[in-house]
Scaffold this motif. Structure first.
Motif, PDB file in Angstrom:
ATOM      1  N   SER A   1       0.875  -1.176   0.000  1.00  0.00           N
ATOM      2  CA  SER A   1       0.000   0.000   0.000  1.00  0.00           C
ATOM      3  C   SER A   1       0.910   1.225   0.000  1.00  0.00           C
ATOM      4  N   TRP A   2       0.338   2.375  -0.240  1.00  0.00           N
ATOM      5  CA  TRP A   2       1.126   3.597  -0.266  1.00  0.00           C
ATOM      6  C   TRP A   2       0.261   4.791   0.092  1.00  0.00           C
ATOM      7  N   ASP A   3       0.916   5.854   0.507  1.00  0.00           N
ATOM      8  CA  ASP A   3       0.237   7.126   0.718  1.00  0.00           C
ATOM      9  C   ASP A   3       1.224   8.254   0.432  1.00  0.00           C
ATOM     10  N   MET A   4       0.691   9.418   0.147  1.00  0.00           N
ATOM     11  CA  MET A   4       1.521  10.574  -0.185  1.00  0.00           C
ATOM     12  C   MET A   4       2.028  11.231   1.096  1.00  0.00           C
ATOM     13  N   VAL A   5       3.275  11.654   1.076  1.00  0.00           N
ATOM     14  CA  VAL A   5       3.896  12.310   2.219  1.00  0.00           C
ATOM     15  C   VAL A   5       4.262  13.733   1.794  1.00  0.00           C
ATOM     16  N   LYS A   6       3.665  14.711   2.446  1.00  0.00           N
ATOM     17  CA  LYS A   6       3.929  16.113   2.124  1.00  0.00           C
ATOM     18  C   LYS A   6       3.737  16.396   0.633  1.00  0.00           C
ATOM     19  N   SER A   7       2.819  15.687   0.019  1.00  0.00           N
ATOM     20  CA  SER A   7       2.527  15.853  -1.415  1.00  0.00           C
ATOM     21  C   SER A   7       1.018  15.813  -1.606  1.00  0.00           C
ATOM     22  N   LYS A   8       0.558  16.580  -2.565  1.00  0.00           N
ATOM     23  CA  LYS A   8      -0.868  16.550  -2.899  1.00  0.00           C
ATOM     24  C   LYS A   8      -1.137  15.746  -4.154  1.00  0.00           C
ATOM     25  N   SER A   9      -0.065  15.472  -4.922  1.00  0.00           N
ATOM     26  CA  SER A   9      -0.245  14.690  -6.143  1.00  0.00           C
ATOM     27  C   SER A   9       0.986  13.830  -6.375  1.00  0.00           C
ATOM     28  N   TRP A  10       0.789  12.794  -7.163  1.00  0.00           N
ATOM     29  CA  TRP A  10       1.869  11.890  -7.526  1.00  0.00           C
ATOM     30  C   TRP A  10       1.874  11.778  -9.046  1.00  0.00           C
ATOM     31  N   GLU A  11       2.903  12.318  -9.678  1.00  0.00           N
ATOM     32  CA  GLU A  11       3.059  12.219 -11.126  1.00  0.00           C
ATOM     33  C   GLU A  11       4.108  11.151 -11.388  1.00  0.00           C
ATOM     34  N   ARG A  12       3.771  10.205 -12.284  1.00  0.00           N
ATOM     35  CA  ARG A  12       4.641   9.071 -12.494  1.00  0.00           C
ATOM     36  C   ARG A  12       4.518   8.481 -13.885  1.00  0.00           C
ATOM     37  N   LEU A  13       5.547   7.731 -14.254  1.00  0.00           N
ATOM     38  CA  LEU A  13       5.553   6.943 -15.484  1.00  0.00           C
ATOM     39  C   LEU A  13       5.501   5.481 -15.107  1.00  0.00           C
ATOM     40  N   TYR A  14       4.756   4.706 -15.859  1.00  0.00           N
ATOM     41  CA  TYR A  14       4.747   3.250 -15.713  1.00  0.00           C
ATOM     42  C   TYR A  14       5.414   2.657 -16.944  1.00  0.00           C
ATOM     43  N   ILE A  15       6.417   1.830 -16.715  1.00  0.00           N
ATOM     44  CA  ILE A  15       7.131   1.183 -17.820  1.00  0.00           C
ATOM     45  C   ILE A  15       7.106  -0.316 -17.574  1.00  0.00           C
ATOM     46  N   PRO A  16       6.224  -1.050 -18.248  1.00  0.00           N
ATOM     47  CA  PRO A  16       6.160  -2.499 -18.056  1.00  0.00           C
ATOM     48  C   PRO A  16       7.447  -3.183 -18.517  1.00  0.00           C
ATOM     49  N   ILE A  17       7.792  -4.255 -17.835  1.00  0.00           N
ATOM     50  CA  ILE A  17       8.970  -5.047 -18.181  1.00  0.00           C
ATOM     51  C   ILE A  17       8.483  -6.280 -18.937  1.00  0.00           C
ATOM     52  N   ASP A  18       9.100  -6.562 -20.081  1.00  0.00           N
ATOM     53  CA  ASP A  18       8.728  -7.761 -20.829  1.00  0.00           C
ATOM     54  C   ASP A  18       8.803  -8.981 -19.918  1.00  0.00           C
ATOM     55  N   GLU A  19       7.932  -9.934 -20.168  1.00  0.00           N
ATOM     56  CA  GLU A  19       7.736 -11.078 -19.264  1.00  0.00           C
ATOM     57  C   GLU A  19       9.035 -11.771 -18.826  1.00  0.00           C
ATOM     58  N   ASN A  20       9.898 -12.094 -19.745  1.00  0.00           N
ATOM     59  CA  ASN A  20      11.111 -12.829 -19.395  1.00  0.00           C
ATOM     60  C   ASN A  20      12.368 -11.962 -19.384  1.00  0.00           C
TER      61      ASN A  20
END
Length: 160
Positions: free
Chosen positions: A132-151
């Motif tokens: 689980s996660w929560d923001m610390v001293k932040s109002k927003s979380w901007e992020r990139l998701y980069i999937p890793i190929d299966e193998n």
């Protein structure tokens, strides 16, 4: 005279468009050579993993710079839904790159760590209750998701 100027402007615009299209077609045929040599530098990382019993834990480490990653897609997000803040496993093996925000992650045994911009999160806890996660001293979380190929190798190097 106004009509002649308008006509000349139109012709110039069309010819510029044709030149730009020709340049774009030429550029599509260009290949960019990227040096595949690895650096001896690293970026800090934290990896979420499953224990043999399915519980979630983490390990601190690093990922080498200039190492090519086997990926074909990525996406960005700045939205969070309530289910994301509750305990959940990672939906896939992926790098999560924080652009903005400070995020505290919590694993099964209650241990926590904070991800800030400049540290890569490697989510590989695919089973069990997850994290689980929560923001610390932040109002927003901007992020990139980069999937890793299966193998594919995740390139994570655990700290000693």
């Amino acid at each position: 005279m106004k009509n002649i100027i308008k006509g000349l402007s139109f012709v110039l615009a069309l010819s510029s468009f044709g030149i730009m299209n020709a340049q774009n077609k030429e550029n599509k045929n260009l290949s960019i050579k990227v040096n595949k040599e690895e650096s001896k530098d690293y970026i800090p990382a934290v990896r979420l993993i499953n224990n043999p019993d399915g519980s979630c834990t983490f390990e601190k480490g690093r990922i080498p710079t200039l190492k090519h990653l086997n990926t074909t897609t990525f996406w960005m997000s700045n939205k969070t839904e309530d289910w994301e803040k509750n305990a959940h496993p990672a939906p896939r093996r992926q790098y999560v790159i924080t652009l903005k925000g400070n995020i505290r992650f919590k694993v099964t045994d209650g241990s926590t760590f904070i991800i800030k911009p400049g540290t890569v999160l490697l989510a590989e806890d695919l089973k069990g209750k997850g994290h689980s996660w929560d923001m610390v001293k932040s109002k927003s979380w901007e992020r990139l998701y980069i999937p890793i190929d299966e193998n594919a190798d995740d390139n994570f190097v655990k700290n000693d």
